[in-house]
Motif scaffolding. Structure first.
Motif, PDB file in Angstrom:
ATOM      1  N   VAL A  55       0.883  -1.162   0.000  1.00 30.65           N
ATOM      2  CA  VAL A  55       0.000   0.000   0.000  1.00 30.65           C
ATOM      3  C   VAL A  55       0.922   1.213   0.000  1.00 30.65           C
ATOM      4  CG1 VAL A  55      -1.774   1.266   1.258  1.00 30.65           C
ATOM      5  CG2 VAL A  55      -1.784  -1.244   1.277  1.00 30.65           C
ATOM      6  N   TRP A  56       0.939   1.957  -1.103  1.00 36.27           N
ATOM      7  CA  TRP A  56       1.856   3.086  -1.266  1.00 36.27           C
ATOM      8  C   TRP A  56       1.315   4.304  -0.545  1.00 36.27           C
ATOM      9  CZ3 TRP A  56       6.547   2.451  -3.615  1.00 36.27           C
ATOM     10  CH2 TRP A  56       6.742   1.225  -4.231  1.00 36.27           C
ATOM     11  N   LEU A  57       2.174   4.929   0.267  1.00 36.09           N
ATOM     12  CA  LEU A  57       1.808   6.112   1.036  1.00 36.09           C
ATOM     13  C   LEU A  57       2.303   7.377   0.353  1.00 36.09           C
ATOM     14  CD1 LEU A  57       2.819   4.921   4.617  1.00 36.09           C
ATOM     15  CD2 LEU A  57       0.506   5.093   3.682  1.00 36.09           C
ATOM     16  N   ASP A  58       1.588   8.450   0.568  1.00 35.50           N
ATOM     17  CA  ASP A  58       1.997   9.761   0.084  1.00 35.50           C
ATOM     18  C   ASP A  58       2.720  10.494   1.224  1.00 35.50           C
ATOM     19  OD1 ASP A  58       2.317  11.975  -1.482  1.00 35.50           O
ATOM     20  OD2 ASP A  58       0.292  12.722  -1.157  1.00 35.50           O
ATOM     21  N   TRP A  59       3.724   9.840   1.811  1.00 32.31           N
ATOM     22  CA  TRP A  59       4.511  10.411   2.901  1.00 32.31           C
ATOM     23  C   TRP A  59       5.908  10.713   2.397  1.00 32.31           C
ATOM     24  CZ3 TRP A  59       3.887   7.225   8.055  1.00 32.31           C
ATOM     25  CH2 TRP A  59       2.568   7.345   8.509  1.00 32.31           C
ATOM     26  N   THR A  60       6.523  11.745   2.959  1.00 33.10           N
ATOM     27  CA  THR A  60       7.927  12.003   2.674  1.00 33.10           C
ATOM     28  C   THR A  60       8.776  11.086   3.548  1.00 33.10           C
ATOM     29  OG1 THR A  60       8.179  13.664   4.402  1.00 33.10           O
ATOM     30  CG2 THR A  60       7.392  14.443   2.224  1.00 33.10           C
ATOM     31  N   LYS A  61      10.078  11.036   3.245  1.00 32.79           N
ATOM     32  CA  LYS A  61      10.982  10.274   4.113  1.00 32.79           C
ATOM     33  C   LYS A  61      10.971  10.856   5.521  1.00 32.79           C
ATOM     34  CE  LYS A  61      14.007  10.051   0.579  1.00 32.79           C
ATOM     35  NZ  LYS A  61      15.279  10.212  -0.030  1.00 32.79           N
ATOM     36  N   ASN A  62      10.923  12.191   5.625  1.00 36.09           N
ATOM     37  CA  ASN A  62      10.879  12.827   6.946  1.00 36.09           C
ATOM     38  C   ASN A  62       9.624  12.433   7.718  1.00 36.09           C
ATOM     39  OD1 ASN A  62      13.326  14.096   6.577  1.00 36.09           O
ATOM     40  ND2 ASN A  62      12.423  16.047   5.960  1.00 36.09           N
ATOM     41  N   ASP A  63       8.473  12.387   7.037  1.00 38.31           N
ATOM     42  CA  ASP A  63       7.229  11.944   7.682  1.00 38.31           C
ATOM     43  C   ASP A  63       7.401  10.543   8.263  1.00 38.31           C
ATOM     44  OD1 ASP A  63       5.826  14.263   6.945  1.00 38.31           O
ATOM     45  OD2 ASP A  63       4.913  13.314   5.183  1.00 38.31           O
ATOM     46  N   ALA A  64       7.960   9.640   7.460  1.00 37.82           N
ATOM     47  CA  ALA A  64       8.091   8.243   7.881  1.00 37.82           C
ATOM     48  C   ALA A  64       9.074   8.101   9.040  1.00 37.82           C
ATOM     49  CB  ALA A  64       8.537   7.378   6.704  1.00 37.82           C
ATOM     50  N   ILE A  65      10.225   8.761   8.959  1.00 41.22           N
ATOM     51  CA  ILE A  65      11.216   8.646  10.036  1.00 41.22           C
ATOM     52  C   ILE A  65      10.682   9.260  11.327  1.00 41.22           C
ATOM     53  CG2 ILE A  65      13.521   9.365  10.788  1.00 41.22           C
ATOM     54  CD1 ILE A  65      13.467   7.056   8.731  1.00 41.22           C
ATOM     55  N   ALA A  66      10.022  10.419  11.245  1.00 44.18           N
ATOM     56  CA  ALA A  66       9.431  11.026  12.446  1.00 44.18           C
ATOM     57  C   ALA A  66       8.396  10.094  13.068  1.00 44.18           C
ATOM     58  CB  ALA A  66       8.795  12.377  12.100  1.00 44.18           C
ATOM     59  N   PHE A  67       7.592   9.459  12.238  1.00 46.52           N
ATOM     60  CA  PHE A  67       6.578   8.515  12.712  1.00 46.52           C
ATOM     61  C   PHE A  67       7.237   7.343  13.441  1.00 46.52           C
ATOM     62  CE2 PHE A  67       3.835   4.795  12.006  1.00 46.52           C
ATOM     63  CZ  PHE A  67       2.638   5.259  12.494  1.00 46.52           C
ATOM     64  N   ILE A  68       8.283   6.786  12.845  1.00 54.68           N
ATOM     65  CA  ILE A  68       8.965   5.619  13.418  1.00 54.68           C
ATOM     66  C   ILE A  68       9.667   5.979  14.719  1.00 54.68           C
ATOM     67  CG2 ILE A  68      10.870   3.993  13.039  1.00 54.68           C
ATOM     68  CD1 ILE A  68      10.011   4.169   9.977  1.00 54.68           C
TER      69      ILE A  68
END
Length: 92
Positions: A55-68
């Motif tokens: 499932v492809w997300l419309d998130w930036t790398k920064n969004d994903a790393i901050a989330f993690i």
């Protein structure tokens, strides 16, 4: 950024696609997906997943790393999905 079925089919984890393996006559297209652990994204799991299951997300790398790193506390307001992956570039 993608969601994959991990660690069970009923759950989803945020992953970063690092490589796409093209389909062959006897195998569907596969993706190498890095699933980082919280709060240290330098450790994690590499999963080989059929691209049809991503499932492809419309998130930036920064969004994903901050989330993690934040354990999900810092996240975009919505989980925005892309219709397709269009052209894959692991460095975008």
């Amino acid at each position: 950024m993608v969601l994959i079925e991990f660690p069970t089919p009923e759950m989803r984890a945020v992953g970063i696609v690092t490589r796409i393996f093209p389909a062959t006559e006897d195998r569907e297209e596969l993706a190498a997906v890095y699933v980082a652990t919280t709060p240290n994204p330098t450790s994690g799991f590499v999963e080989i997943v059929p691209t049809s299951r991503l499932v492809w997300l419309d998130w930036t790398k920064n969004d994903a790393i901050a989330f993690i790193v934040s354990g999900g506390a810092m996240a975009p307001d919505n989980i925005r999905l892309k219709n397709t992956r269009n052209s894959f570039d692991p460095f975008k």
